[in-house]
Design an enzyme around this catalytic site. Structure first.
Site, short mmCIF file in Angstrom:
data_model
loop_
_atom_site.label_atom_id
_atom_site.label_comp_id
_atom_site.label_asym_id
_atom_site.label_seq_id
_atom_site.Cartn_x
_atom_site.Cartn_y
_atom_site.Cartn_z
CE LYS A 35 -0.44 0.10 5.06
NZ LYS A 35 -1.36 0.09 6.21
CE1 TYR A 261 12.67 32.40 1.01
CE2 TYR A 261 13.05 30.03 1.14
CZ TYR A 261 12.75 31.16 0.39
OH TYR A 261 12.52 31.06 -0.95
#
Length: 366
Positions: A35, A261
């Site tokens: 999955k 940043y």
């Protein structure tokens, strides 16, 4: 050749882990859980490899994942863990898939489509996610009646029944033992009525290793198959995925300069900083801003400044490193478990974060 990020999936390691798990329960059938694109490793590639080695049962999350495997040529049994809407159930029949059924109401809706549908019935023994409710012994009568109702539906071809352990990776064994006993008592009660339930399975990665006597006909190999057992063990599992990224820029910074940043990292003296071509859009979490390392030829490279969308900066002062060199983000030389612990999360989340659209995947097998 890759410009930015390469994910190496080592199928030798996958097979090692699979056979290690199978050796614990050599007399049981093994369901390989693929999955979420095989936990980020590539569902089609992993399933093809395992099927070529003799694995004959797979599990996925939903109909789309199952169809992808079928259209890629996978012939083995495929169980859908999740729910398929009744209006889409025709595809389950067309692609010869097995649908999980979690209630009589849902099974009845599927039965009304007038198609023969292969199913496994899921029992909720404590996970409280979905399934026929059977948390306590007093639930036995109602749970048995609901399962038998499903078994009597003419279009439902039952091939199995299962449950899922909620705490198999926890220290307290009482809850898992309780779940096992609830499931076992229900199975026995139904079989005593003369019904055949097909394959019975409860064991996930943790319980395969920890609860060797708490299993039935089949075991489900999930995260441990990819190299990350969810419990401590002396068994030697090998990480299947390694992630590498390129150095794309180098610069010499001076005291007073800031990085990335917000300028959250400040340079105190002369430092050499490398820009590495991986960021949060690639699956490397922004959480690791100023809080992780990459590996280069045995050296640890501290992450400095905030992780950007497609770039992360590291300190390479004093090292002979060039633009185009590759660093290891995680893999053989850097533990994914340590990253997960730092984030207070699980390895599953980090593995499934890796973005197929932005990364080059390479599969190796020798």
């Amino acid at each position: 050749m890759f410009d930015r990020v390469k994910v190496v999936v080592n199928l030798n390691h996958l097979w090692h882990n699979y056979t290690l798990l199978k050796s614990i329960h050599h007399d049981k059938r093994v369901m390989a859980v693929v999955k979420a694109d095989a936990y980020g490793h590539g569902g089609v590639q992993v399933a093809h490899f395992l099927e070529s080695k003799g694995c004959d049962f797979f599990a996925v999350t939903d109909l789309l994942e199952a169809i992808e495997l079928r259209e890629a040529g996978i012939k083995s049994d495929i169980l859908i863990f999740g729910k398929t809407l009744p209006e889409n159930i025709k595809k389950v029949s067309e692609y010869d898939l097995i649908q999980t059924v979690d209630s009589y109401d849902y099974a009845y809706q599927l039965n009304q489509q007038n198609l023969k549908i292969k199913i496994h019935i899921i029992i909720d023994t404590g996970m409280s996610r979905f399934g026929i409710y059977h948390h306590r012994q007093e639930d036995l009568s109602s749970a048995k009646a609901e399962v038998i109702q499903i078994l009597n539906l003419k279009n439902m071809i039952n091939q199995g029944i299962y449950s899922h352990f909620a705490c198999a990776d926890e220290d307290n064994e009482n809850f898992t033992n309780g779940q096992f006993n609830q499931f076992k008592s229900l199975v026995e009660a139904i079989e005593n009525e003369g019904y055949s339930l097909g394959l019975k399975h409860v064991s996930n990665s943790a319980s395969i290793i920890k609860y060797k006597d708490r299993t039935f006909d089949m075991v489900r190999t999930g995260i441990a198959m990819y190299g990350y057992p969810p419990i401590k063990t002396k068994l030697k599992f090998l990480p299947v995925m390694s992630v590498f990224a390129r150095v794309i820029a180098l610069r010499n910074l001076q005291a007073g300069d800031g990085v990335s940043y917000g300028q959250t990292y400040q340079i105190n003296d002369h430092r050499r900083i490398a820009s590495i071509a991986i960021g949060y859009a690639d699956g490397y979490p922004r959480f690791f801003s100023n809080n992780d390392i990459f590996i280069f030829k045995g050296h640890s490279l501290p992450v400095v400044g905030r992780v950007c969308m497609g770039v992360t900066m590291v300190d390479v002062t004093g090292l002979s490193i060039n633009i185009g060199d590759q660093v290891e983000v995680f893999g053989i030389h850097k533990s994914l478990e340590s990253m997960a612990v730092k984030m207070d999360t699980i390895t599953y989340e980090l593995l499934t974060n890796m973005s197929k659209k932005r990364l080059l995947f390479e599969y190796i097998y020798e």
